[in-house]
Design a protein around this motif. Structure first.
Motif, short mmCIF file in Angstrom:
data_model
loop_
_atom_site.label_atom_id
_atom_site.label_comp_id
_atom_site.label_asym_id
_atom_site.label_seq_id
_atom_site.Cartn_x
_atom_site.Cartn_y
_atom_site.Cartn_z
N ASP A 74 0.84 -1.21 0.00
CA ASP A 74 0.00 0.00 0.00
C ASP A 74 0.87 1.25 0.00
O ASP A 74 0.60 2.21 -0.73
CB ASP A 74 -0.93 0.01 1.21
N VAL A 75 1.92 1.25 0.83
CA VAL A 75 2.83 2.39 0.90
C VAL A 75 3.59 2.53 -0.42
O VAL A 75 3.73 3.63 -0.96
CB VAL A 75 3.81 2.25 2.09
N CYS A 76 4.06 1.40 -0.97
CA CYS A 76 4.78 1.43 -2.25
C CYS A 76 3.91 1.96 -3.37
O CYS A 76 4.37 2.71 -4.24
CB CYS A 76 5.31 0.05 -2.60
N LYS A 77 2.64 1.58 -3.37
CA LYS A 77 1.72 2.04 -4.41
C LYS A 77 1.44 3.54 -4.25
O LYS A 77 1.39 4.28 -5.24
CB LYS A 77 0.41 1.26 -4.34
N ALA A 78 1.29 3.99 -3.01
CA ALA A 78 1.04 5.41 -2.77
C ALA A 78 2.22 6.27 -3.20
O ALA A 78 2.06 7.39 -3.67
CB ALA A 78 0.71 5.64 -1.30
N LYS A 79 3.43 5.74 -3.04
CA LYS A 79 4.64 6.48 -3.41
C LYS A 79 5.03 6.28 -4.87
O LYS A 79 5.97 6.90 -5.35
CB LYS A 79 5.81 6.06 -2.51
N GLY A 80 4.35 5.38 -5.58
CA GLY A 80 4.58 5.20 -7.00
C GLY A 80 5.65 4.19 -7.36
O GLY A 80 6.07 4.13 -8.51
N PHE A 81 6.09 3.37 -6.43
CA PHE A 81 7.11 2.37 -6.73
C PHE A 81 6.53 1.14 -7.42
O PHE A 81 7.24 0.43 -8.12
CB PHE A 81 7.85 1.95 -5.45
N VAL A 82 5.25 0.86 -7.18
CA VAL A 82 4.56 -0.21 -7.90
C VAL A 82 3.28 0.37 -8.49
O VAL A 82 2.70 1.30 -7.93
CB VAL A 82 4.23 -1.43 -6.99
N LYS A 83 2.85 -0.18 -9.63
CA LYS A 83 1.62 0.30 -10.26
C LYS A 83 0.40 -0.15 -9.49
O LYS A 83 -0.45 0.66 -9.11
CB LYS A 83 1.52 -0.23 -11.69
N ASP A 84 0.31 -1.46 -9.30
CA ASP A 84 -0.87 -2.02 -8.65
C ASP A 84 -0.54 -3.42 -8.16
O ASP A 84 0.50 -3.99 -8.51
CB ASP A 84 -2.03 -2.08 -9.65
N TYR A 85 -1.42 -3.97 -7.34
CA TYR A 85 -1.28 -5.35 -6.88
C TYR A 85 -2.66 -5.95 -6.68
O TYR A 85 -3.63 -5.23 -6.45
CB TYR A 85 -0.45 -5.44 -5.59
N ASN A 86 -2.74 -7.26 -6.82
CA ASN A 86 -3.99 -7.99 -6.64
C ASN A 86 -3.72 -9.19 -5.74
O ASN A 86 -2.70 -9.86 -5.89
CB ASN A 86 -4.55 -8.49 -7.97
N VAL A 87 -4.67 -9.47 -4.85
CA VAL A 87 -4.58 -10.66 -4.01
C VAL A 87 -5.35 -11.77 -4.71
O VAL A 87 -6.53 -11.64 -5.00
CB VAL A 87 -5.16 -10.39 -2.60
N ASN A 88 -4.66 -12.86 -5.01
CA ASN A 88 -5.24 -14.00 -5.72
C ASN A 88 -5.47 -15.15 -4.75
O ASN A 88 -4.67 -15.38 -3.86
CB ASN A 88 -4.31 -14.48 -6.84
N ASP A 89 -6.57 -15.87 -4.94
CA ASP A 89 -6.86 -17.05 -4.11
C ASP A 89 -6.98 -18.25 -5.02
O ASP A 89 -7.90 -18.35 -5.83
CB ASP A 89 -8.17 -16.83 -3.34
N LYS A 90 -6.01 -19.16 -4.91
CA LYS A 90 -6.00 -20.35 -5.76
C LYS A 90 -5.88 -21.58 -4.87
O LYS A 90 -4.90 -21.75 -4.14
CB LYS A 90 -4.81 -20.29 -6.73
N ASP A 91 -6.89 -22.42 -4.92
CA ASP A 91 -6.92 -23.66 -4.13
C ASP A 91 -6.73 -23.40 -2.63
O ASP A 91 -6.05 -24.15 -1.94
CB ASP A 91 -5.86 -24.65 -4.62
N GLY A 92 -7.30 -22.33 -2.13
CA GLY A 92 -7.21 -22.02 -0.71
C GLY A 92 -5.92 -21.34 -0.28
O GLY A 92 -5.76 -20.98 0.87
#
Length: 131
Positions: free
Chosen positions: A37-55
């Protein structure tokens, strides 16, 4: 089994950034999401998604690059480690790398950037530094 999930996540981000990958996957943990969240707010990463695969949850992170294709993450380091915790007071968190970098701090008000911790008059555990 990963003992230090924050260090593992930072290493994965560093390696993907050096190889100029668009997306990298991280293990899921609430603290890693807070750091992202901090990295995204500062512009170091574009975006992130939490994936759920097989639990099992994982985090897919899109890295950010400038217009010439250079990664915006020049250096990402773990400061506080499981064997040696590092705490910083409010006055030690004023600026990092003359304002170009960020220290991610775990405070009583959540995981925030060093400038926000200074403004909110709190100190805490310095998790990592990014610039």
């Amino acid at each position: 089994m990963v003992n230090d999930i924050i260090a593992d996540s930072l290493t994965r981000l560093r390696n993907a950034s050096m190889r100029r990958l668009e997306v990298t996957n991280l293990y899921y943990a609430k603290i890693v999401v807070s750091i992202l969240d901090v990295c995204k707010a500062k512009g170091f990463v574009k975006d992130y998604n939490v994936n759920d695969k097989d639990g099992k949850q994982s985090i897919s992170v899109q890295l950010a690059y400038d217009e010439r294709g250079y990664p915006l993450i020049n250096e990402i380091k773990r400061i506080s480690k499981p064997g040696r915790r590092v705490y910083k007071g409010r006055n030690e968190l004023k600026k990092f790398k003359n304002g170009y970098g960020t220290i991610v701090v775990s405070t009583s008000k959540g995981v925030i950037a060093n400038e926000d911790a200074y403004k909110q008059n709190v100190g805490g555990e310095a998790l990592c530094s990014i610039w």
